[in-house]
Write a protein that holds these residues in place. Structure first.
Motif, short mmCIF file in Angstrom:
data_model
loop_
_atom_site.label_atom_id
_atom_site.label_comp_id
_atom_site.label_asym_id
_atom_site.label_seq_id
_atom_site.Cartn_x
_atom_site.Cartn_y
_atom_site.Cartn_z
N TYR A 221 48.68 47.88 -17.51
CA TYR A 221 47.41 47.53 -16.87
C TYR A 221 47.65 47.09 -15.43
O TYR A 221 48.69 46.52 -15.11
N PHE B 250 38.42 38.51 -18.49
CA PHE B 250 38.90 37.20 -18.10
C PHE B 250 37.79 36.35 -17.52
O PHE B 250 36.89 36.86 -16.84
N GLY B 251 37.88 35.05 -17.76
CA GLY B 251 37.02 34.12 -17.06
C GLY B 251 37.49 33.95 -15.63
O GLY B 251 38.52 34.49 -15.24
N SER B 252 36.74 33.19 -14.87
CA SER B 252 37.04 33.02 -13.44
C SER B 252 38.12 31.99 -13.19
O SER B 252 38.57 31.82 -12.06
N GLY B 253 38.56 31.31 -14.24
CA GLY B 253 39.64 30.36 -14.10
C GLY B 253 39.17 28.94 -13.87
O GLY B 253 38.12 28.70 -13.26
N GLY C 298 39.33 51.33 -14.88
CA GLY C 298 38.79 50.05 -15.27
C GLY C 298 37.48 49.79 -14.57
O GLY C 298 36.73 50.71 -14.23
N ASP C 299 37.20 48.53 -14.28
CA ASP C 299 35.91 48.16 -13.70
C ASP C 299 35.82 48.37 -12.19
O ASP C 299 34.73 48.47 -11.64
N ASP D 215 35.00 24.84 -12.42
CA ASP D 215 36.00 25.37 -11.49
C ASP D 215 37.24 24.49 -11.48
O ASP D 215 38.35 24.99 -11.26
N LYS E 5 40.07 46.66 -23.21
CA LYS E 5 40.06 45.79 -22.05
C LYS E 5 40.06 44.31 -22.44
O LYS E 5 39.43 43.91 -23.40
N PHE E 6 40.77 43.56 -21.62
CA PHE E 6 40.61 42.11 -21.62
C PHE E 6 39.49 41.77 -20.65
O PHE E 6 39.37 42.37 -19.59
N GLN F 70 43.23 40.18 -8.41
CA GLN F 70 42.80 38.79 -8.48
C GLN F 70 42.34 38.33 -7.11
O GLN F 70 43.10 38.38 -6.15
N PHE G 134 45.57 39.63 -4.58
CA PHE G 134 46.79 39.47 -5.37
C PHE G 134 46.69 40.46 -6.52
O PHE G 134 45.72 40.46 -7.26
N GLY H 262 38.52 32.59 -7.10
CA GLY H 262 37.26 32.27 -7.75
C GLY H 262 36.64 33.38 -8.57
O GLY H 262 35.56 33.22 -9.11
N GLN H 263 37.34 34.52 -8.68
CA GLN H 263 36.75 35.64 -9.43
C GLN H 263 37.56 36.03 -10.64
O GLN H 263 37.22 36.98 -11.32
N GLY H 264 38.61 35.35 -10.92
CA GLY H 264 39.41 35.73 -12.08
C GLY H 264 40.07 37.07 -11.87
O GLY H 264 40.29 37.50 -10.74
N LEU H 265 40.38 37.74 -12.94
CA LEU H 265 41.07 39.03 -12.88
C LEU H 265 40.09 40.16 -13.18
O LEU H 265 39.31 40.06 -14.13
N PHE I 63 43.19 30.42 -17.51
CA PHE I 63 42.25 31.51 -17.74
C PHE I 63 42.03 31.72 -19.23
O PHE I 63 42.98 31.79 -20.02
N TYR J 115 45.54 44.72 -12.54
CA TYR J 115 44.43 43.83 -12.25
C TYR J 115 44.45 43.43 -10.78
O TYR J 115 45.51 43.35 -10.15
N LEU K 19 39.90 44.38 -13.88
CA LEU K 19 40.73 45.50 -14.30
C LEU K 19 40.53 46.69 -13.38
O LEU K 19 39.40 47.15 -13.18
N LEU L 144 48.16 42.16 -9.99
CA LEU L 144 48.97 41.84 -11.15
C LEU L 144 49.08 43.03 -12.09
O LEU L 144 48.08 43.67 -12.40
#
Lengths: 114, 114
Positions: free
Chosen positions: A33, B104-107, A58-59, B9, B101-102, A37, A88, A40-43, B90, A35, A45, A90
């Motif tokens: 996969y 993910f939350g925004s962390g 992915g998205d 947050d 798909k995973f 990053q 970033f 403030g938006q998480g990961l 996360f 991702y 895909l 991943l």
């Protein structure tokens, strides 16, 4: 970060340039996969691959491309069509895409625009 | 649609106090739930997961999480926080009908103060 190696750690892109991020795994995992990053938006895909010579969008695939010619390698190309590439990135892998399988992550590549 | 929400947050706790990092989810079918931790400029590290069975899941570094189906929540907990627990956490979900798909939350940034 286990058996997933991402390189380089830092990468700079000039306007109009394509750049390729490397991801190699020695875990013998079928699924890989990519991702993105952002703070403030998480990961999110970008692409995933369930098996060699197969990959799915992915998205947020626009402006990115991938290949999966070998089981252990899943490089990501950030093309000039991606207008906001600073982020970033991943790479992750899992044994398969079964829902309960853990994803293992590389240490990441930070891409910036010059 | 599948989604994960981490409503805070940032969470601040004093060392030695219990901590909770909240997560709620929306998914079709049975959920597969995960918690990951990220230290600065590093990849994500797996902490724990819930697939089925006991609602209280124990994971790495003394962390645990409680699955609550009626509240669609999967909060991360630790009885006594350490300064070294300070990191970005996360929550992620996969659904049994769309497990490619995973999500993910925004962390949530956890700050543990001495």
């Amino acid at each position: 970060d286990g058996g997933i190696t991402q390189s380089p750690k830092y990468l700079f892109r000039k306007e109009g340039q394509n750049v390729t991020l490397s991801c190699e795994q020695n875990l013998n995992h079928d699924a890989m996969y990519w991702y993105r990053q952002d703070p403030g938006q998480g990961l999110r895909l970008i692409y995933y691959s369930q098996i060699v010579n197969d990959f799915q969008k992915g998205d947020i695939a626009e402006g990115y491309s991938v290949s999966r010619e070998k089981k252990e390698s899943f490089p990501l190309t950030v093309t000039s069509a991606q207008k906001n590439p600073t982020a970033f990135y991943l790479c992750a892998s899992s044994i398969s895409v079964h829902a309960g399988n853990i994803q293992y992550f590389g240490a990441g590549t930070r891409l910036s625009v010059l | 649609a599948q989604s994960v929400a981490q409503p805070e947050d940032q969470v601040n706790v004093a060392e030695g106090n219990p901590l909770t990092v909240k997560c709620t989810y929306s998914v079709s079918g049975n959920p597969y739930l995960f918690w990951y931790v990220q230290y600065p400029n590093r990849g994500l590290q797996f902490l724990l997961k819930y697939i089925t069975g006991d609602n209280l899941v124990k994971g790495s570094y003394g962390f645990e999480a409680e699955f609550n189906k009626s509240q669609t929540s999967f909060h991360l907990k630790k009885p006594s926080a350490l300064v070294s627990d300070s990191a970005l956490y996360f929550c992620a979900v996969r659904g049994e009908y769309n497990f490619n798909k995973f999500y993910f939350g925004s962390g949530t940034k956890l700050n543990v103060k001495p």
